[in-house]
Design a protein around this motif. Structure first.
Motif, PDB file in Angstrom:
ATOM      1  N   LEU A 194       0.839  -1.195   0.000  1.00  0.00           N
ATOM      2  CA  LEU A 194       0.000   0.000   0.000  1.00  0.00           C
ATOM      3  C   LEU A 194       0.876   1.248   0.000  1.00  0.00           C
ATOM      4  N   ALA A 195       0.405   2.300  -0.633  1.00  0.00           N
ATOM      5  CA  ALA A 195       1.240   3.473  -0.904  1.00  0.00           C
ATOM      6  C   ALA A 195       1.576   4.267   0.354  1.00  0.00           C
ATOM      7  N   ASN A 196       0.675   4.304   1.331  1.00  0.00           N
ATOM      8  CA  ASN A 196       0.852   5.149   2.512  1.00  0.00           C
ATOM      9  C   ASN A 196       1.591   4.375   3.600  1.00  0.00           C
ATOM     10  N   PRO A 197       2.866   4.716   3.882  1.00  0.00           N
ATOM     11  CA  PRO A 197       3.641   3.945   4.860  1.00  0.00           C
ATOM     12  C   PRO A 197       3.208   4.176   6.303  1.00  0.00           C
ATOM     13  N   GLU A 198       2.482   5.263   6.553  1.00  0.00           N
ATOM     14  CA  GLU A 198       2.046   5.564   7.915  1.00  0.00           C
ATOM     15  C   GLU A 198       0.680   4.948   8.208  1.00  0.00           C
ATOM     16  N   ASN A 199      -0.254   5.134   7.296  1.00  0.00           N
ATOM     17  CA  ASN A 199      -1.635   4.720   7.546  1.00  0.00           C
ATOM     18  C   ASN A 199      -2.222   3.977   6.342  1.00  0.00           C
ATOM     19  N   GLY A 200      -1.484   3.010   5.837  1.00  0.00           N
ATOM     20  CA  GLY A 200      -1.915   2.289   4.642  1.00  0.00           C
ATOM     21  C   GLY A 200      -3.243   1.579   4.798  1.00  0.00           C
ATOM     22  N   ILE A 201      -3.463   0.949   5.957  1.00  0.00           N
ATOM     23  CA  ILE A 201      -4.715   0.218   6.181  1.00  0.00           C
ATOM     24  C   ILE A 201      -5.888   1.188   6.312  1.00  0.00           C
ATOM     25  N   ILE A 202      -5.679   2.263   7.069  1.00  0.00           N
ATOM     26  CA  ILE A 202      -6.730   3.268   7.227  1.00  0.00           C
ATOM     27  C   ILE A 202      -7.104   3.852   5.873  1.00  0.00           C
ATOM     28  N   GLU A 203      -6.110   4.183   5.065  1.00  0.00           N
ATOM     29  CA  GLU A 203      -6.388   4.765   3.747  1.00  0.00           C
ATOM     30  C   GLU A 203      -7.084   3.763   2.830  1.00  0.00           C
ATOM     31  N   TRP A 204      -6.714   2.479   2.934  1.00  0.00           N
ATOM     32  CA  TRP A 204      -7.368   1.454   2.115  1.00  0.00           C
ATOM     33  C   TRP A 204      -8.873   1.408   2.434  1.00  0.00           C
ATOM     34  N   PHE A 205      -9.217   1.415   3.721  1.00  0.00           N
ATOM     35  CA  PHE A 205     -10.638   1.406   4.087  1.00  0.00           C
ATOM     36  C   PHE A 205     -11.323   2.725   3.738  1.00  0.00           C
ATOM     37  N   ASP A 206     -10.591   3.835   3.814  1.00  0.00           N
ATOM     38  CA  ASP A 206     -11.166   5.109   3.375  1.00  0.00           C
ATOM     39  C   ASP A 206     -11.514   5.065   1.891  1.00  0.00           C
ATOM     40  N   MET A 207     -10.670   4.369   1.109  1.00  0.00           N
ATOM     41  CA  MET A 207     -10.900   4.289  -0.336  1.00  0.00           C
ATOM     42  C   MET A 207     -12.022   3.326  -0.668  1.00  0.00           C
ATOM     43  N   PHE A 208     -11.990   2.144  -0.083  1.00  0.00           N
ATOM     44  CA  PHE A 208     -12.884   1.074  -0.512  1.00  0.00           C
ATOM     45  C   PHE A 208     -13.991   0.715   0.478  1.00  0.00           C
ATOM     46  N   GLY A 209     -13.942   1.243   1.699  1.00  0.00           N
ATOM     47  CA  GLY A 209     -14.813   0.723   2.741  1.00  0.00           C
ATOM     48  C   GLY A 209     -15.861   1.654   3.309  1.00  0.00           C
ATOM     49  N   ASP A 210     -16.272   2.665   2.542  1.00  0.00           N
ATOM     50  CA  ASP A 210     -17.315   3.570   3.047  1.00  0.00           C
ATOM     51  C   ASP A 210     -18.551   2.826   3.532  1.00  0.00           C
ATOM     52  N   TYR A 211     -18.865   1.750   2.836  1.00  0.00           N
ATOM     53  CA  TYR A 211     -20.064   0.965   3.154  1.00  0.00           C
ATOM     54  C   TYR A 211     -20.124   0.566   4.620  1.00  0.00           C
ATOM     55  N   PHE A 212     -18.982   0.226   5.195  1.00  0.00           N
ATOM     56  CA  PHE A 212     -18.968  -0.275   6.566  1.00  0.00           C
ATOM     57  C   PHE A 212     -19.312   0.807   7.594  1.00  0.00           C
ATOM     58  N   PHE A 213     -19.219   2.063   7.183  1.00  0.00           N
ATOM     59  CA  PHE A 213     -19.312   3.156   8.162  1.00  0.00           C
ATOM     60  C   PHE A 213     -20.520   4.053   7.957  1.00  0.00           C
ATOM     61  N   GLU A 214     -21.510   3.553   7.237  1.00  0.00           N
ATOM     62  CA  GLU A 214     -22.733   4.328   7.081  1.00  0.00           C
ATOM     63  C   GLU A 214     -23.353   4.595   8.455  1.00  0.00           C
ATOM     64  N   ASN A 215     -23.672   5.855   8.708  1.00  0.00           N
ATOM     65  CA  ASN A 215     -24.311   6.282   9.959  1.00  0.00           C
ATOM     66  C   ASN A 215     -23.410   6.127  11.186  1.00  0.00           C
ATOM     67  N   ILE A 216     -22.109   5.995  10.979  1.00  0.00           N
ATOM     68  CA  ILE A 216     -21.163   5.962  12.096  1.00  0.00           C
ATOM     69  C   ILE A 216     -20.467   7.321  12.154  1.00  0.00           C
ATOM     70  N   PRO A 217     -20.466   7.993  13.304  1.00  0.00           N
ATOM     71  CA  PRO A 217     -19.832   9.311  13.415  1.00  0.00           C
ATOM     72  C   PRO A 217     -18.353   9.258  13.026  1.00  0.00           C
ATOM     73  N   ALA A 218     -17.850  10.366  12.517  1.00  0.00           N
ATOM     74  CA  ALA A 218     -16.486  10.418  12.008  1.00  0.00           C
ATOM     75  C   ALA A 218     -15.457  10.067  13.078  1.00  0.00           C
ATOM     76  N   ASP A 219     -15.664  10.522  14.323  1.00  0.00           N
ATOM     77  CA  ASP A 219     -14.704  10.221  15.391  1.00  0.00           C
ATOM     78  C   ASP A 219     -14.662   8.722  15.678  1.00  0.00           C
ATOM     79  N   ASP A 220     -15.815   8.078  15.711  1.00  0.00           N
ATOM     80  CA  ASP A 220     -15.860   6.639  15.951  1.00  0.00           C
ATOM     81  C   ASP A 220     -15.234   5.878  14.785  1.00  0.00           C
ATOM     82  N   ARG A 221     -15.495   6.364  13.584  1.00  0.00           N
ATOM     83  CA  ARG A 221     -14.902   5.723  12.403  1.00  0.00           C
ATOM     84  C   ARG A 221     -13.378   5.732  12.506  1.00  0.00           C
ATOM     85  N   LEU A 222     -12.816   6.875  12.805  1.00  0.00           N
ATOM     86  CA  LEU A 222     -11.367   6.980  12.891  1.00  0.00           C
ATOM     87  C   LEU A 222     -10.821   6.098  14.006  1.00  0.00           C
TER      88      LEU A 222
END
Length: 248
Positions: free
Chosen positions: A186-214
Motif C-alpha cells: 500500500l502506498a501510505n507507509p504511515e496509515n496504509g490500512i486506514i487509507e485502504w478502508f477510506d478508499m474502498f470501505g465507506d459501506y462499513f461506516f454508514e451512519n457511524i460518526p467520524a470520530d468513531d470511524r477513525l
C-alpha cells in the motif's frame, strides 16, 4: 458507494498496474470490439486501446467515468450497472479487472456478459477470490464490535469452483482458471490500512460518526501490524482469481 477518483488514481494505481499482466491473457487485436467492464478511471481501457482495438469502458460510478472521459476523451465510456446494462453491440471480448467482486448480483452480471459477446467471444477477468483481505476484514469486524457497531459483509469473493460454475451455467466454456495469493504493498507507509478502508470501505461506516470511524480504523490498523506491516510498509492480504473463458 461514493468514489474518490483522485485518491484512487494517486495511491491505488496498483489496481490497474497489476491488471496490465491480465492483458496478456486477453491478447487484444486491432479492430476488435472490447468491453472493459468496471473500467474505473480508464487506465487499462486506454492500454487496451493501444492495440488498435475499439474500446468501450463501462462503470457504475459517474465520478470514475467523469475522470476517464477527462483523461481519455478519444475513448467511449458509459455509466451503467453491470447487472442490467444493455448496449446495441456484441463484443469480441469482455475484459474485467478488480471489479466483479463489487457486484452482488453475480448471476445477472454473468448473463449480461454472455449476452454482449459474439459467439466464440472471449471473457478475461480478475477479481478478489475467497480469502481476499480476510485478515483485514476480520480485524475490522472485531474493532467494530468492540465499539458497539454491527459489521456487515460487503464484497463477493468466490472460490474458483464457485465462480466457474456460475459462468458455465450461463454458457461459458472455461479455458483457464487460476487462484493465487498476492500480498499487495500500500502506498501510505504511515496509515496504509486506514487509507485502504477510506478508499474502498465507506459501506462499513454508514451512519457511524467520524470520530468513531477513525477510532475503529486506528484500532483495526494496529491489530494488523504483526501480520500486514513489514520493513516500514503496509500490505493488503490479497487473494486473486483469474479466468479466461469463451462464449460457447
Amino acid at each position: 458507494m461514493s468514489w474518490n477518483a483522485d485518491l484512487y488514481k494517486n495511491n491505488f494505481a496498483f489496481v490497474h498496474q497489476y491488471g496490465s499482466s491480465l492483458i496478456e491473457w486477453l491478447q487484444p487485436q486491432a479492430g476488435e470490439k472490447i468491453l472493459d467492464l468496471g473500467c474505473g478511471t480508464g487506465e487499462l481501457t486506454a492500454t487496451l486501446a493501444d492495440s488498435g482495438a475499439q474500446l468501450t469502458g463501462l462503470d457504475s460510478s459517474a465520478t470514475m467515468i467523469e475522470s476517464a472521459r477527462r483523461n481519455y476523451s478519444q475513448l467511449e465510456f458509459v455509466v451503467a450497472n453491470a447487472a442490467s446494462f444493455s448496449l446495441p453491440v456484441q463484443f469480441d471480448a469482455v475484459f474485467s479487472n478488480a471489479a466483479l467482486h463489487w457486484m452482488q448480483e453475480k448471476e445477472q452480471v454473468a448473463a449480461r456478459m454472455y449476452q454482449h459477446l459474439k459467439p466464440g467471444g472471449r471473457l478475461v477477468l480478475e477479481m478478489g477470490a475467497k480469502g481476499n483481505v480476510e485478515a483485514m476484514l476480520q480485524a475490522l469486524e472485531r474493532s467494530m464490535q468492540q465499539h458497539g457497531y454491527q459489521y456487515r459483509p460487503r464484497w463477493y469473493f468466490p472460490s474458483l469452483g464457485e465462480y466457474t460454475t456460475i459462468l458455465e451455467k450461463y454458457g461459458f466454456r472455461i479455458h483457464q482458471a487460476y487462484c493465487f495469493d498476492r500480498l499487495t504493498e500500500l502506498a501510505n507507509p504511515e496509515n496504509g490500512i486506514i487509507e485502504w478502508f477510506d478508499m474502498f470501505g465507506d459501506y462499513f461506516f454508514e451512519n457511524i460518526p467520524a470520530d468513531d470511524r477513525l477510532s475503529i480504523l486506528r484500532q483495526t490498523q494496529e491489530a494488523l501490524r504483526p501480520s500486514c506491516y513489514r520493513e516500514g510498509k503496509w500490505y493488503a492480504d490479497y487473494v486473486r482469481l483469474r479466468i479466461a473463458a469463451v462464449k460457447h
